[in-house]
Design an enzyme around this catalytic site. Structure first.
Site: not given
Ligand SMILES: *Cc1c(COP(=O)(O)O)cnc(C)c1O
Length: 696
Positions: A356, A450, A478, A537, A582, A630-632
């Site tokens: 992600k 969640r 999770h 995961r 700045y 700064c931004m860039d």
């Molecule tokens: C982001 C996420 C992960 C991965 O988490 P890490 O801590 O980066 O390994 C796994 N499962 C779910 C549901 C997540 O949102």
């Protein structure tokens, strides 16, 4: 600074014109000997020049660029073959299978297209020869060239001996000329690697001198009737080497337009020769544009130039990924981390890579491809667009969307074969009511509160699995305290695990299609695995990064995948008492050299880093960030570093010499965790694959 004078790129155009001259004989209408000199002596430097240039740039990268070069040139070669296929067919030039193979490997499918197989094969042979060391490679390439010479313009000499004739006759069963990737190209490619900037005048004098010698050689050979072909002479390597050294010595900068133009010119000019002849015949202007050799040459050059220029304008180069600020991805570290985590997960459990937020800022498409090769077939993302992006890039296997997707998008989920997380029971009903057969993994709430159906709500699960349309292929939950080692967190985590596994077994016992079950993310995988699950995961751990500096001290040898770099844009000097940036946040207390670095919070570098002791690496040394980011752009105090030049590379995260700035350090200084830092890296940053250091 010397003015821009991209001599090498400009000479590419000259070289293409010379190749065109070989194929049109511009001076035949006026002077036969003059034309012979132009096309059989002078113009013969053109193709070796291209080989030398290729060899020079490949050797600059220690030949690590070779795979990229082979791929790009192979593609161009393929396109060129297709481009000339109509002419091959028209001229009934499609021969037997051995003929086609010979054309593809050595001779080319059209008269000028021998160049592509020659450079491709030549580079491969150089790579092979270089394994034996430079000297060996050079000696072997020179020997190959000499053998080639005997089948080319010195043929008569060797053919006068029966053994020599038999040898070359055997060779000419395999290819029509010795002017090819085996005998011709390797020597020039390796000579390109030897070229250095030298005195331009001296090199030019030697070029002229050897050109005179080569002229004498070619005319003598002709007078004695020795040549079988006229591409290779004894002095050609000498002559072109000094020509290239001269060009290199006066070269400053590059002209990519000239490069594209000359490549296009080389590829299309034979087509233009055909067209000019056809058009001249059609319009009754043959005497001017065909029979007059110079008129013919001019017409071909004009037509080819128009076509090549149009091509070069319509397809401008993409900007380089490392022109300003960029991420560099160590793909071997990514593979190594995946192997390590797969081992932790246990033999029955596979990895589902969480990519992600553009793969935690690492480039999700690139990472998915690398991981696919490492055997990872399941991927999770957070959003529909992230999933679609991977699919459109050709990523196969399961792609699970962990977060909310509007149920109205069900059609797209199906269209792109994406698997959707069921956020709760209400969501499941809305998704099912769309009428699309969507693959889903059911989220279970085991205490994080969640998303997910509450683990104890068996009635809800019973209703859920009876919904129409949904294809249940997985069940997951999770953990929310798996990274904590205090007893309260540990027992909470144990409770989550037990509840999830208990639910999965119960649903299975009751005959529901539970599918694959998965629970552990990075923290759980590192502390708790293995569990009796089908998938794990990990996200962050794949990238060799820990949430915080404290965790980094763990014994597990994960390797950081990302480094972050930017270029120095400008360098200036401040007197004591002067301010910078700045809010005048930086004040020089001594004569201070400030480097402006072309990266800012718009690229995802947290603004707070400047205020909290952040630094960058230049020349393997830490330079503190001066004032506010700064931004860039940002400013760094490089007073203690020695001369810093514009365009130099700065490291924001990663290693430079003996110094390292870790993602954990940067995140820690900004009061956040690495997850936030990396996920916040902007897509406007370039993305580079780190070059392997190994190579001849
Ligand atoms: C982001 C996420 C992960 C991965 O988490 P890490 O801590 O980066 O390994 C796994 N499962 C779910 C549901 C997540 O949102």
């Amino acid at each position: 600074m010397s003015p821009k004078r991209p001599a090498i790129d400009w000479f590419r155009i000259t070289a293409s014109l010379l190749v065109c001259a070989i194929h049109t004989s511009p001076l035949t209408s006026f002077t036969a000997d003059g034309d012979f000199w132009l096309t059989r002596v002078l113009a013969r430097v053109a193709v070796p020049f291209f080989f030398l240039t290729t060899g020079y740039f490949l050797s600059q990268s220690g030949w690590t660029n070779a795979p990229h070069f082979l791929k790009k040139t192979g593609l161009l070669s393929l396109l060129s073959i297709l481009l000339y296929l109509p002419l091959n067919i028209y001229a009934h030039q499609i021969g037997s299978i051995p003929d086609v193979l010979r054309a593809l490997c050595f001779d080319g499918t059209f008269y000028h297209l021998w160049y592509f197989p020659a450079v491709l094969l030549g580079v491969l042979i150089c790579l092979l020869l270089l394994r034996g060391g430079r000297r060996f490679a050079f000696a072997a390439a020179a020997l190959l060239y000499l053998i080639g010479l005997g089948g080319d313009s010195y043929y008569g000499l060797f053919a006068s001996f029966p053994a020599g004739r038999a040898f070359y006759n055997a060779l000419f069963h395999v290819f029509s000329y010795t002017r090819n990737g085996l005998f011709f190209a390797p020597l020039f490619l390796l000579l390109g690697g030897l070229a250095k900037k030298r005195s331009a005048g001296f090199s030019f004098a030697l070029f002229l001198f050897s050109l005179c010698g080569m002229s004498a050689e070619v005319f003598l050979l002709r007078a004695n009737g020795l040549p079988r072909h006229d591409s290779m002479t004894l002095l050609l390597p000498v002559c072109t080497f000094f020509l290239f050294t001269f060009l290199l010595s006066v070269n400053a900068g590059q002209d990519r337009m000239a490069r594209r133009f000359s490549a296009a010119f080389f590829v299309v000019h034979p087509w233009c020769i055909v067209l000019v002849r056809g058009l001249a015949k059609g319009t009754g202007t043959s005497s001017l544009f065909v029979e007059n050799s110079l008129g013919h040459f001019a017409a071909v050059v004009v037509l080819t130039s128009v076509a090549s220029f149009t091509w070069a304008v319509l397809r401008p180069d993409k900007p380089r990924q490392d022109d300003r600020a960029w991420r560099e991805i160590d793909t071997s570290a990514l593979r190594a981390n995946a192997r390590l985590l797969a081992k932790l997960a246990g033999p029955k459990c596979r990895l589902m890579a969480v990519l992600k937020a553009d793969g935690y800022g690492h480039g999700s498409v690139l990472c998915a491809r690398v991981l696919h090769h490492a055997g990872v077939r399941d991927i999770a993302v957070a959003t529909l667009t992230e999933g679609i992006r991977l699919r459109r890039a050709g990523v196969r296997g399961t792609i699970l969307i962990l977060g909310y997707t509007a149920p109205e998008e069900a059609e797209l989920l199906v269209r792109y074969r994406l698997t959707q997380a069921v956020v709760d029971e209400d969501y499941a009903m809305r998704l099912a009511s769309q009428g699309w057969h969507v693959h889903v993994h059911v989220a279970v709430d085991t205490g994080m509160r969640r998303i997910g159906v509450k683990v104890s709500d068996m009635e809800a699960f019973h209703r859920l699995y009876r919904l129409p349309c949904l294809r249940f292929t997985g069940l997951f939950s999770h953990l929310c305290a798996a990274n904590l080692a205090d007893s309260r967190s540990e027992s909470f985590t144990d409770g989550q695990i037990a509840a999830f596994l208990g639910l999965a077994s119960r649903l299975r016992r009751e005959g529901y299609p539970v599918g694959q079950i998965h629970l552990l993310a990075s923290a759980g995988l590192l502390r708790i695995a293995p569990l009796p699950c089908d998938l794990a995961r990990p996200g962050l751990a794949l990238f060799g990064v820990w949430e915080t500096q404290e965790e980094r001290k763990s014994a597990l040898p994960l390797r950081p995948v990302l480094s972050l770099h930017a270029r120095v844009a400008s360098v200036r000097t401040l007197n004591p008492g002067e301010h910078a940036g700045y809010g005048l946040a930086f004040e020089a207390v001594r004569p201070t050299v400030i480097a402006t670095i072309s990266i800012g919070y718009g690229d995802g570098l947290p603004r707070r880093l400047g205020e909290n002791g952040g630094a960058v690496l230049i020349h393997g040394t830490r330079a503190p960030i001066a004032g506010r980011i700064c931004m860039d752009q940002l400013l760094a105090d490089v007073t203690d570093i020695g001369t810093v030049r514009n365009g130099e590379i700065v490291t924001l995260i990663g290693r430079d010499g003996a110094e390292t700035i870790t993602a954990e350090e940067v995140a820690g200084r900004c009061g956040t965790i690495t997850n936030e830092l990396l996920a916040g890296l902007s897509g406007r940053l370039g993305l580079m694959v780190r070059k392997e250091k190994a190579g001849p």
